[in-house]
Motif scaffolding. Sequence first.
Motif, PDB file in Angstrom:
ATOM      1  N   GLU A 135       0.826  -1.210   0.000  1.00 39.03           N
ATOM      2  CA  GLU A 135       0.000   0.000   0.000  1.00 39.03           C
ATOM      3  C   GLU A 135       0.861   1.262   0.000  1.00 39.03           C
ATOM      4  O   GLU A 135       0.424   2.320  -0.467  1.00 39.03           O
ATOM      5  N   LYS A 139       0.308   4.611  -2.262  1.00 38.34           N
ATOM      6  CA  LYS A 139       0.214   5.943  -1.642  1.00 38.34           C
ATOM      7  C   LYS A 139       1.160   6.942  -2.309  1.00 38.34           C
ATOM      8  O   LYS A 139       0.839   8.126  -2.427  1.00 38.34           O
ATOM      9  N   VAL A 140       2.316   6.447  -2.756  1.00 39.92           N
ATOM     10  CA  VAL A 140       3.281   7.353  -3.402  1.00 39.92           C
ATOM     11  C   VAL A 140       2.904   7.606  -4.859  1.00 39.92           C
ATOM     12  O   VAL A 140       2.831   8.755  -5.296  1.00 39.92           O
ATOM     13  N   THR A 143       0.293  10.096  -6.353  1.00 41.06           N
ATOM     14  CA  THR A 143       0.591  11.520  -6.584  1.00 41.06           C
ATOM     15  C   THR A 143       1.832  11.718  -7.452  1.00 41.06           C
ATOM     16  O   THR A 143       1.980  12.762  -8.080  1.00 41.06           O
ATOM     17  N   THR A 195     -10.303   6.186  -2.735  1.00 40.06           N
ATOM     18  CA  THR A 195     -10.956   6.950  -1.667  1.00 40.06           C
ATOM     19  C   THR A 195     -10.434   8.389  -1.567  1.00 40.06           C
ATOM     20  O   THR A 195     -11.235   9.317  -1.492  1.00 40.06           O
ATOM     21  N   PRO A 196      -9.092   8.625  -1.602  1.00 39.98           N
ATOM     22  CA  PRO A 196      -8.654  10.032  -1.548  1.00 39.98           C
ATOM     23  C   PRO A 196      -8.925  10.806  -2.844  1.00 39.98           C
ATOM     24  O   PRO A 196      -9.025  12.018  -2.806  1.00 39.98           O
ATOM     25  N   TYR A 197      -9.021  10.111  -3.977  1.00 42.20           N
ATOM     26  CA  TYR A 197      -9.195  10.806  -5.274  1.00 42.20           C
ATOM     27  C   TYR A 197     -10.377  10.193  -6.050  1.00 42.20           C
ATOM     28  O   TYR A 197     -10.198   9.636  -7.137  1.00 42.20           O
TER      29      TYR A 197
END
Lengths: 293, 232
Positions: A135, A139-140, A143, A195-197
């Motif tokens: 994960e 996460k990296v 972005t 979820t974040p994007y």
Amino acid sequence: MYDFLKNLDRRWIFLLMFLSVSIPIIIIGITGQSFPEKPTALSITTFEIIENLKEGDKVLLSFDFDPASEGELGPMATAFTYHCAAKKLKMYFMALWPVGPQMVDNAIENVIKKDFPHLVYGEDYVNLGFKSGGEGVIKVIVTDFMELYSTDARGTPFKSIPMNKEISSVQDMDLVINISAGSAGTKEWVQYAVTPYPDEITLIAGCTGVQAPLLYPYIPEQLPGLLGAIKGAAEYEKLVFDRYYRDEGLEVPGRYQEGVRRMGPQLVAHLLMILLIIAGNYIFFAEKKRGIP
Amino acid sequence: MKRTVPLLITAFGGFVLIISYFIPATQGWGETVAIWFDVLASIAFILGGANLLKIHLKKVSDWQSGWGFSAVTISAFIITLYVGLTKMGVNPSTNYPDYVWSGSYREMGAPFWWLYEYAFKPLTATMFAMLAFYVASAAFRAFRAKNTEAILLLGTAFIILLGRTFAGVFLTSWLPESLSGLRIENLTVTIMQVFNTAGNRAIMIGIALGIASTSLKVLLGVDRSYLGGGED
């Protein structure tokens, strides 16, 4: 009957399971025939999400599985790759599992090199390879790809690959396709990418049978398309190869019917399981009737 | 020191990740911490390998029962590691022909590819396939209709087992369109999308709350069990 079942050696059960899987494999191998498939709504949605993409759209294919689950996930990896290649999408392959790159190699060898030899590495498809961290990797790269992927799997600098010039992160992808056998896999892609994007990233997935129930809660918002186990693969194969082979009057090669073919052994094995459960419960109720604790 | 430093690193990393999630301006901090995590994950491979060697070498040197299996494990580990690290038999990459080690370790026909294709792949596939035999045996011996819950579970299992194959379509295709919801393949979908989803969502919410509270305890240093035993 009771005594026979009660004293049944478990090696007979092993033999029955062996025969129930191997005989259909042999019959289907000889005849080339299997059972018909009726695609469910979820498989149709998965198919349509890819079908609605335009030529040149960018797709990230994360192959997060290994040979242990290749029997279940290999056919959907093949079908996804074929579908993307037939739609002329730009394919970015990657893996979160150490032997994932070998799964990517299989898809490239069996689909792209055989049926789409005109596709050029670096312009139409690229293999970014494996990175450790599960994960953490998602996460990296959600972005910035360059933070982790300075080169592709062949050691070519990331930005010197023509098709990589159009991307800087997962958010630049038009679709993310994840084939998952566990962790890190679809759940982590949902949690750390979608979820974040939610507006930038669309995710569809194929997963093993044991994972599917755990991923249903993410449908349809975070995970609009999901293929569960070999059944999902068979349904998706039918949709893809009906569209690109049968509708064109062409015969589907055997390597594109692996999912459908594996439904034969699955049917017989499932029937055997039901019979075994019934037999086991016959012993249970017979013992209850006889007052055996 | 042995406990305080890891505690501080954990708290720092954890709180930075939380802050970066909620404050967009600090997103870069979170990415840096995530990269540290990936670096640590790579180092964990070395630790894992060392640990594997330590455990199995001890088993072999003590002649414990099953030492032969440990010897096989050590041999397989060392051979694979050596073949992979030295890129034995791999041709240089066409992009960098002057550099001997520039080729891919997965090159078709190379010893590492051979080990993967003819040892690792069939062995792992066999291990996974053996589950079918044990599940069949377990179904016969353990799956009993002992109470109402077990009967419900059995009924659901039968529907799913049939619904995930052509048998489901074959057995109930005679049902009229008005009753199509009762066809086994449709019942399977209903079970998965309604009952399974509802149950799993409830479980997931519970787990998420548990993770949040446990994580806070870890970050604040209340729960130190992950550091193991030993003095400062």
